[in-house]
Scaffold this motif. Structure first.
Motif, PDB file in Angstrom:
ATOM      1  N   LYS A   1      48.905  38.898  26.750  1.00 25.76           N
ATOM      2  CA  LYS A   1      49.278  40.318  26.745  1.00 25.76           C
ATOM      3  C   LYS A   1      48.066  41.227  26.534  1.00 25.76           C
ATOM      4  N   THR A   2      46.961  40.680  26.027  1.00 30.17           N
ATOM      5  CA  THR A   2      45.803  41.521  25.708  1.00 30.17           C
ATOM      6  C   THR A   2      44.628  41.300  26.642  1.00 30.17           C
ATOM      7  N   LEU A   3      44.811  40.511  27.705  1.00 33.12           N
ATOM      8  CA  LEU A   3      43.721  40.260  28.635  1.00 33.12           C
ATOM      9  C   LEU A   3      43.369  41.514  29.424  1.00 33.12           C
ATOM     10  N   THR A   4      42.082  41.694  29.652  1.00 31.87           N
ATOM     11  CA  THR A   4      41.652  42.773  30.540  1.00 31.87           C
ATOM     12  C   THR A   4      41.903  42.328  31.980  1.00 31.87           C
ATOM     13  N   ARG A   5      41.796  43.245  32.916  1.00 32.39           N
ATOM     14  CA  ARG A   5      41.977  42.912  34.329  1.00 32.39           C
ATOM     15  C   ARG A   5      40.968  41.844  34.759  1.00 32.39           C
ATOM     16  N   ALA A   6      39.719  41.977  34.336  1.00 35.09           N
ATOM     17  CA  ALA A   6      38.682  41.007  34.701  1.00 35.09           C
ATOM     18  C   ALA A   6      38.971  39.633  34.100  1.00 35.09           C
ATOM     19  N   GLN A   7      39.423  39.601  32.851  1.00 31.13           N
ATOM     20  CA  GLN A   7      39.743  38.323  32.208  1.00 31.13           C
ATOM     21  C   GLN A   7      40.914  37.649  32.911  1.00 31.13           C
ATOM     22  N   PHE A   8      41.933  38.425  33.278  1.00 25.16           N
ATOM     23  CA  PHE A   8      43.083  37.855  33.971  1.00 25.16           C
ATOM     24  C   PHE A   8      42.649  37.291  35.327  1.00 25.16           C
ATOM     25  N   ALA A   9      41.819  38.034  36.049  1.00 25.94           N
ATOM     26  CA  ALA A   9      41.350  37.577  37.353  1.00 25.94           C
ATOM     27  C   ALA A   9      40.544  36.291  37.231  1.00 25.94           C
ATOM     28  N   ALA A  10      39.763  36.180  36.168  1.00 26.57           N
ATOM     29  CA  ALA A  10      38.940  34.983  35.971  1.00 26.57           C
ATOM     30  C   ALA A  10      39.775  33.752  35.643  1.00 26.57           C
TER      31      ALA A  10
ATOM     32  N   MET B   1      50.234  39.618  45.042  1.00 27.60           N
ATOM     33  CA  MET B   1      48.823  39.925  44.818  1.00 27.60           C
ATOM     34  C   MET B   1      48.155  38.776  44.075  1.00 27.60           C
ATOM     35  N   SER B   2      46.891  38.524  44.409  1.00 30.12           N
ATOM     36  CA  SER B   2      46.141  37.509  43.680  1.00 30.12           C
ATOM     37  C   SER B   2      45.789  38.062  42.305  1.00 30.12           C
ATOM     38  N   ALA B   3      45.329  37.193  41.434  1.00 34.63           N
ATOM     39  CA  ALA B   3      44.994  37.608  40.067  1.00 34.63           C
ATOM     40  C   ALA B   3      43.916  38.680  40.052  1.00 34.63           C
ATOM     41  N   ASP B   4      43.072  38.712  41.080  1.00 34.29           N
ATOM     42  CA  ASP B   4      42.015  39.726  41.107  1.00 34.29           C
ATOM     43  C   ASP B   4      42.469  41.038  41.747  1.00 34.29           C
ATOM     44  N   GLY B   5      43.745  41.121  42.134  1.00 32.99           N
ATOM     45  CA  GLY B   5      44.301  42.361  42.673  1.00 32.99           C
ATOM     46  C   GLY B   5      44.289  42.458  44.186  1.00 32.99           C
ATOM     47  N   THR B   6      43.875  41.418  44.867  1.00 32.68           N
ATOM     48  CA  THR B   6      43.860  41.422  46.320  1.00 32.68           C
ATOM     49  C   THR B   6      45.271  41.181  46.865  1.00 32.68           C
ATOM     50  N   PRO B   7      45.770  42.070  47.745  1.00 34.14           N
ATOM     51  CA  PRO B   7      47.084  41.831  48.343  1.00 34.14           C
ATOM     52  C   PRO B   7      47.051  40.577  49.219  1.00 34.14           C
ATOM     53  N   LEU B   8      48.045  39.707  49.044  1.00 36.05           N
ATOM     54  CA  LEU B   8      48.116  38.468  49.809  1.00 36.05           C
ATOM     55  C   LEU B   8      49.236  38.474  50.832  1.00 36.05           C
ATOM     56  N   MET B   9      50.360  39.100  50.465  1.00 38.76           N
ATOM     57  CA  MET B   9      51.525  39.061  51.343  1.00 38.76           C
ATOM     58  C   MET B   9      52.470  40.194  50.978  1.00 38.76           C
TER      59      MET B   9
END
Length: 94
Positions: free
Chosen positions: A18-27, A63-71
């Motif tokens: 719940k406390t992850l930043t966007r970058a941490q979640f993407a990683a 969307m992928s974890a890094d925010g890229t739309p996939l479908m």
């Protein structure tokens, strides 16, 4: 009577996701983790400029974890079928 605010605070503190930043979640998963987000066609038109969407229709955006739309689909069944064919884990958001 139980005070819901106290139990929610304890749950949030115990759940580090719940406390992850966007970058941490993407990683965490890079392109191996995705999430599904319901969005209107109006929102999609602002994100994907070379496609046409009905502004009032509710779509399912994967969307992928890094925010890229996939479908994008107008059907949850189509999203489930597509995800079944991919090597992607689905993260659930609440």
């Amino acid at each position: 009577m139980m005070d819901k605010r106290n139990s929610d605070a304890a749950f949030d503190a115990a759940n580090p996701l719940k406390t992850l930043t966007r970058a941490q979640f993407a990683a965490l998963g890079g392109d191996a983790v995705a999430y599904v987000k319901p969005v209107t066609g109006l929102v999609l038109a602002g994100m994907i400029h070379d496609a046409e969407f009905d502004a009032a229709t509710q779509y399912q955006l994967v969307m992928s974890a890094d925010g890229t739309p996939l479908m994008v689909s107008d059907s949850a069944d189509a999203v489930s079928e597509w995800l079944g064919d991919q090597s992607i884990g689905l993260a659930t958001l609440h």
